[in-house]
Structures are given as structure tokens and as C-alpha cells.
Design an enzyme around this catalytic site. Structure first.
Site, short mmCIF file in Angstrom:
data_model
loop_
_atom_site.label_atom_id
_atom_site.label_comp_id
_atom_site.label_asym_id
_atom_site.label_seq_id
_atom_site.Cartn_x
_atom_site.Cartn_y
_atom_site.Cartn_z
N GLU A 1 -24.21 -2.19 -3.83
CA GLU A 1 -23.19 -1.61 -4.72
C GLU A 1 -22.09 -0.87 -3.96
O GLU A 1 -21.93 0.34 -4.08
CB GLU A 1 -23.87 -0.69 -5.74
CG GLU A 1 -24.78 -1.44 -6.69
CD GLU A 1 -25.30 -0.58 -7.84
OE1 GLU A 1 -25.28 0.65 -7.74
OE2 GLU A 1 -25.73 -1.17 -8.85
N GLU B 1 -30.26 -6.81 -10.69
CA GLU B 1 -31.05 -5.65 -11.11
C GLU B 1 -30.95 -5.49 -12.62
O GLU B 1 -29.88 -5.70 -13.21
CB GLU B 1 -30.51 -4.35 -10.50
CG GLU B 1 -30.72 -4.17 -9.03
CD GLU B 1 -30.13 -2.84 -8.54
OE1 GLU B 1 -30.01 -1.89 -9.34
OE2 GLU B 1 -29.79 -2.76 -7.36
C1 GAL Z 1 -28.51 0.66 -9.10
C2 GAL Z 1 -28.84 0.72 -7.63
C3 GAL Z 1 -30.35 0.82 -7.40
C4 GAL Z 1 -30.96 1.85 -8.31
C5 GAL Z 1 -30.60 1.55 -9.73
C6 GAL Z 1 -31.16 2.49 -10.75
O1 GAL Z 1 -27.18 0.98 -9.36
O2 GAL Z 1 -28.35 -0.40 -6.96
O3 GAL Z 1 -30.61 1.09 -6.05
O4 GAL Z 1 -30.49 3.12 -7.94
O5 GAL Z 1 -29.19 1.60 -9.87
O6 GAL Z 1 -30.79 2.12 -12.06
#
Ligand code: GAL
Length: 678
Positions: free
Chosen positions: A154, A313
Site C-alpha cells: 500500500e 486483502e
Molecule cells: C491493509 C494493510 C494490511 C492490514 C490491513 C488491516 O490496509 O495492507 O497490512 O493493516 O489493512 O485492515
């Protein structure tokens, strides 16, 4: 035709895996792998935050732990998305080389802490990152199980240090051909005596110097520079791993309509698009609004490359960072996962595999919770998705085709939101794009969400919500699109300024857009929250909020009229036949119902295919040679009956479905039918 993203021609199902947090817990890795198999997970993203373990001291490397992780996952056939660890640096690096730390907007150097906050210009950081990236690549070169590089994590933010200032000045010299007059013209520096007479005088916008909004040209160049510099950093990371493993594709995880980077630029340098999606299901705004908002973001990512993307994710249950960290209701995990697939994702991946014992994210949803068992509702939900993905695996790699596009342009968002005027608190650009998008979403039409530089000719309808800033070149492209037979739909605040926020002279919308839309927008009335106007359209009356433009038509025909205030009876919405195409201009912001009536008319008159669906039910399709896949998603709590003319076979049950299909509350049905060609 199928288009696979990696050498693994299946849906991916897995998670971010951070076993380095558990290094003092022997046996954890074996247990995790057992659970992964049980959850029908076939991939893990590893190494995202592992730098401290790989290089515990400068120049001292220790791959023993990572070797174990990579070997064990590989032995068990679990594919690996291998990360470069630049998102979080070890302490020694910041201590020894403070230049890697960012200087924030108040011009102070930050201390060590947090993550994703390093200087993108620092030659030392670039060198250290390229070094560790190269070493990781060399270490695991030849491992067939590694299917993708996860470059950093990110990317985002900005740094105001001296190195960044110098790099910004060099970038500006290049952009303006070393000609300060050109820069002064573009930034309109005659304003308040802000003429630049030496390149060294230039400084990024900060909280103790020039604010963003005084010289919008400076702001726009700074924004563009940040994207450029971040991309150049990313490209160095990509070059480091590609030099060793040229055949492994690369991705970086994007963040949806995130407004700080122009992903339409960054997308060019990665092989695979992926993004991190965190919907707030069951919040005050309701699941249906959430559903089409997330749908919009999925489509945006699919259209970066116009092919499948990866959901890198998502949370299997709740997050830990919303104001209210609510759980997903039964059914929602599967539905939300299918939604991503319906919009073109070839994966469902989670943050994260196992909840940490400590640290910021210990209460973030994960596949394995603190009980440490392959049990419980969340685990079963994940398992169910794993099984489902296996059963619909033939869909992986299939494509999406859309006849309609909505333009969401990052640069336009920057320049519009930064402009002083209209509504200063929130101009609602993103929400406006989503509200137009929703009208197609609810009619079961695939929609492409594109940038302004994308090809327009392939669409029957292109919507340009609040296209405040448009370059001369893009004005020409929009003109060509309509002249060639396209239908363009624009709204209030269109074509006011060029790409540097300089107003078009000769009236709005600028240049040939006046002829395309057959009108001129003379003034714009911005309303208080308690103000209302009304607009009459086809004998019904609709609420107008926020903006009412006062428009003088030339060739356009008014099709809706203001009812109130000093502009009562004047046209509010216009239609213009321009050469072989049609252009609509909506001069006001709708309070919620007008767009439905308007698009009903436009879509019914077009030759485009649409469906009559119950509210809250969406329909999307993906296709491959000779087959069309249907996804019917019900975001209501209650069951819905959907009537569609096609006969389709339920892909999960194998049963034929005719005419009426029942889609349970918070559930989805996936079907397939044969089509000619493909
Ligand atoms: C994302 C990030 C992850 C984790 C996640 C939690 O933005 O890439 O490492 O922190 O959020 O929701």
C-alpha cells in the site's frame, strides 16, 4: 478467451501470512499449514513485513526462518505470493540513516515508527530496498511455487525533505522545458505577487508555507510529482526482482478510489492489478449502498488493465480500524467474496491468516483467531468460500465486457476537491460518480469504471460526472466520441478548467464541449444543506440539492425545468443531438430520485441490454469462449425472486434454472449458459 494472471490457472484463496510474529512459538507453522489445507486455501502472501528477520543488522542476512516458511508451504502445494519488505523498515536503518524518515507537512523530520512512511526519494533507502529485494529474489529464484511478487505494501503518503524538494524542482524543470515563464503561466503566479524567479524558490505545499489552494497549479504539479516519485520508487523495486526472476509477474496492492495517488498512472508498471477491499457491511448507510460502492471500486480495478484482477486483502470477519468494528452477518462473507469474483477478481484473499497476539491489529478479523483452532463461524465461512471457489474454478480467467462506462478520474478529483468555491467542505466527487454508476448496477448492466485517458469508443454510453477539469486533448476526444455516435452524459461543473486548474475562457464547458452539449453554463448556485429546489421532468417533480447551474442553451433542448427561485422555468437538464451522437447535460444535483427516472428513459431508448431486478439484487456476468457466467447477488436480508429471460444452469447444484430464480437473503446464485462465439 481466458486470461490468467499468473502461472497458476485457478482461483486463488488465501491470506497475508505473518509467521515472523510467531517465531518463538514452535510448531505454529505446521499447525498453520494443516489449517490452511482444511480451509481450502491455496495461496499465502509472505514476507510483507519481514525485513527485520531477513536483515537483522545492516549487511547481515538470515534467511533460515523464511526458508522454512517457503519450503513448507511449497511442500504442501500452497502457492506463494512473495513480498518485498519495503513497507516497514527495521530500526537500524532509520537510526543509521535518518534521511529515510519522512519530513511531514509541518516540515519536521519524523521519528522512527509506524510503517509505509519512508522517503521515496532517499537514495539510501532506494539502495537498501533494492539490495534486500534482490537478495530475496536470488534466494528463492527457481521456486516454481512462487507465482507472484507483492511489491511493498500500500504505497502512499508524501515527504517534504530537502531531497524531495530537489527532486521536485528537477521534475518541474523537465516538465516545463527549463522555462520559468511557462511554469509561472501554468501556476498563475501573478496572483498575490507569487511570481517564481528562480527554481530554488520552489517548495512543496506545506502547513507552514504555501497551502494547497492558493496556487492550484503548484498543488497539481506536487500531486503529480508524488505519483511519479512513488512510481519511480516502485519501478526500482520491480527492476530489482525482475532482474533475477523475469518470469514472475509483479503486483502492488492498491486501495480503491484512494485519492492520494493516480493509479491510472501507476497501473502501467505492474503486470497484475490487485487491491485491498474493506467494505463496512451492516453500517448505518445500509448494505445496498455499500454493495454498489464496493462494486464501483472492483470495476475501477478491473478496468485498470481491462482484465481480471486480484482481491489481495479483505477481512474474513471484522476490521479493527472502523469506528464500529461490526461482524459480518451470516451469509455476508460468501456474498462479499462472490461479489469480487462477479466483478472480475480471480481471487479471494484475506488480511490475515492468524490474529497476532499483540500489536495494533490483534483484534482484526483473521482466519484463525486467538483460540487457535480450525473451528468457529469465521473459519467455516472461509472454508465454505474455499470449497465454492474450487467448484466454480472454470470461471477463473474469464473476462467481463461492458457497454457502459463511468469516468472516475484521480486528477479531476484532486483539482476539483482542491478548488476554492462551490461547496468547500465536501464536493462529493466520488459519491456523485457512484450515484451514477448505481443506476446501471441496479439494472444488471456490467459497467466499466475508467479514467479519462481510456478509450471511449468501445462504449454505447459514457458518463462524465463532475468533470470539472479536462485538457484540450480530452475535450477533443469527447467530441470525437459523440460525433462518432456515442452517448455522453455530463453534469453540473463540467469543463470549467484545464488540467492545471486554469479556467476556460469563452464560457463553460470549455472548447468544443459547448457545441457537443449545445449550451453554456453561465452561473452556478450552491445551496445550503437546508435549501431545496425542485425540477420537473416528464410531469413529475424531483428534489434538487447542493448545486443548480443556470444554463443557456444554444442547440440543446431542455428536457427538465427548475421550479423554484429566480431561475424557475429555466432548463435544468438538456439533450443535444450532436453529429451522429447524443449528449445529455444534467445541471443540478439530484436529491435521490431523479437519476433513476432519467436513466430509465436513456437506457430504455438505447439498444443496451438491461434487467428488471428487485432492489438490492445485482446481476453481473463474466464470459469466456462459448460460455457466459451469471452472478445474482442479493444484498437484502430477505429472499428475492428474480426473473431473467435466459435459461441458466446453476453452477453449484448443476440444476437448470428457468424464468424465476430465488436468491436467498445475503446470498448469491452463480449460473452458466452457452453462448454463440465468445
Ligand atoms: C491493509 C494493510 C494490511 C492490514 C490491513 C488491516 O490496509 O495492507 O497490512 O493493516 O489493512 O485492515
Amino acid at each position: 478467451m481466458k486470461e490468467y494472471l499468473t502461472s497458476y490457472h485457478h482461483f486463488l484463496h488465501g491470506a497475508d501470512y505473518n509467521p515472523e510474529q510467531w517465531i518463538r512459538y514452535p510448531g505454529m507453522l505446521d499447525e498453520d499449514i494443516r489449517f490452511m489445507k482444511d480451509a481450502h486455501c491455496n495461496v499465502m502472501s509472505v514476507g510483507i513485513f519481514s525485513w527485520f528477520i531477513l536483515e537483522p543488522e545492516e549487511g547481515k542476512y538470515d534467511f533460515a526462518f523464511m526458508d522454512q516458511v517457503v519450503d513448507k508451504l511449497s511442500e504442501h502445494g500452497i502457492k506463494i505470493i512473495l513480498a518485498t519488505p519495503s513497507g516497514a523498515r527495521p530500526r537500524w536503518l532509520a537510526e543509521r540513516y535518518p534521511e529515510v524518515l519522512r519530513v511531514s507537512r509541518d516540515c519536521r523530520r519524523e521519528k522512527y515508527g509506524f510503517r509505509q512512511n519512508h522517503c521515496y526519494t532517499s537514495p539510501i533507502y532506494r539502495e537498501k530496498v533494492a539490495n534486500i529485494d534482490r537478495r530475496i529474489a536470488k534466494r528463492y529464484q527457481g521456486n516454481q511455487n512462487i507465482i507472484l511478487w507483492h511489491i511493498s505494501n500500500e504505497y502512499g503518503g508524501e515527504c517534504h525533505c530537502g531531497l524531495c524538494q530537489q527532486a521536485f524542482r528537477t521534475w518541474l524543470r523537465d516538465k516545463y522545458g527549463n522555462d520559468l515563464d511557462r511554469l509561472n503561466d501554468a501556476w498563475w503566479t501573478g496572483f498575490w505577487s507569487h511570481i517564481v524567479t528562480d527554481w530554488q524558490q520552489i517548495h512543496s505545499p506545506t502547513s507552514i508555507g504555501e497551502p494547497d489552494y492558493v496556487l492550484p497549479g503548484l498543488f497539481m504539479d506536487w500531486k503529480e510529482f508524488i505519483t511519479w516519485q512513488t512510481t519511480s520508487f516502485m519501478r526500482e523495486e520491480i527492476a530489482a526482482v525482475k532482474a533475477v526472476t523475469p518470469d514472475i509477474p509483479v503486483t502492488t496492492n492498491f486501495m480503491g478510489p484512494y485519492q492520494h495517488l493516480d493509479y491510472h498512472f501507476m497501473k502501467r508498471y505492474v503486470d497484475v492489478i490487485s487491491w485491498d477491499s474493506y467494505p463496512s457491511w451492516h453500517s448505518e448507510r445500509g448494505d445496498i449502498v455499500e454493495a454498489y460502492s464496493i462494486a464501483f471500486a472492483h470495476d475501477l480495478h478491473r478496468c485498470f488493465h481491462h482484465r481480471p484482477f486480484l482481491l489481495m486483502e479483505s477481512t474474513p470477519s471484522n476490521t479493527n480500524w472502523f469506528d464500529i468494528c461490526k461482524l459480518k452477518r451470516p451469509g455476508m462473507h460468501k456474498l462479499s467474496s462472490i461479489q469480487a469474483i462477479a466483478h472480475g477478481s480471480d481471487s479471494v484473499q484475506y488480511f490475515q491468516w492468524r490474529k497476532g497476539r499483540g500489536g495494533l491489529e490483534k483484534f482484526h478479523g483473521a482466519v484463525i483467531d486467538h483460540r487457535g483452532e480450525a473451528k468457529g463461524r469465521v473459519f467455516q465461512d472461509v472454508r465454505e468460500v474455499g470449497l465454492l471457489l474450487e467448484s466454480i474454478d472454470e470461471i477463473a480467467g474469464s473476462r467481463t465486457s461492458a457497454e457502459v462506462a463511468v469516468v472516475y478520474d484521480y486528477r479531476n478529483r484532486w483539482v476539483l476537491e482542491n478548488a476554492s468555491g462551490f461547496q468547500n467542505r465536501d464536493k462529493k466527487y466520488k459519491r456523485t460518480c457512484i450515484n451514477h454508476y448505481k443506476e446501471f448496477w441496479k439494472r444488471g448492466m456490467n459497467v466499466d469504471v475508467i479514467g479519462l485517458d481510456d478509450d471511449l469508443e468501445r462504449y454505447g454510453i459514457v458518463v462524465f460526472p463532475m468533470l470539472y477539469s479536462v485538457s484540450k486533448e480530452n475535450i477533443r476526444r469527447i467530441e470525437e466520441y459523440v460525433a462518432g455516435g456515442g452517448t455522453a452524459i455530463a453534469t453540473y461543473i463540467t469543463g470549467y478548467v484545464n488540467e492545471m486548474d486554469l479556467c476556460y475562457l469563452g464560457g463553460f464547458p470549455g472548447g468544443e464541449l459547448k457545441e457537443v452539449f449545445g449550451l453554456a453554463a453561465e452561473e452556478i448556485d450552491t445551496l445550503y444543506e437546508t435549501d431545496r429546489n425542485t425540477v420537473r421532468f416528464q410531469n413529475r417533480v424531483y428534489g434538487a440539492v447542493d448545486y443548480c447551474e443556470l444554463i443557456v442553451p444554444t442547440t440543446a433542448e431542455a428536457i427538465a425545468f427548475y421550479e423554484d427561485d429566480f431561475y424557475a422555468e429555466k432548463g435544468a437538464v438538456f439533450k443535444n443531438e450532436y453529429k451522429r451522437g447524443t449528449a445529455y447535460y444534467i445541471g443540478f444535483r439530484d436529491s435521490g430520485e431523479f437519476l433513476a427516472a432519467f436513466y430509465d428513459t436513456v437506457i430504455r431508448r438505447s439498444a443496451l441490454k438491461y434487467y428488471d431486478l428487485p432492489y438490492g439484487v445485482a446481476l453481473h456476468t463474466r464470459e469466456t469462449k462459448g460460455r457466459e457466467y451469471f452472478f445474482l447477488e442479493n444484498y437484502n436480508k430477505f429472499d428475492a425472486v428474480v426473473k431473467i429471460p435466459e435459461n441458466i444452469r446453476n453452477l453449484e447444484t448443476g440444476k437448470e434454472m428457468y424464468d424465476s430464480i430465488v436468491v436467498k437473503g445475503y446470498d448469491a446464485v452463480i449460473g452458466v449458459r452457452s453462448v454463440a462465439g465468445g
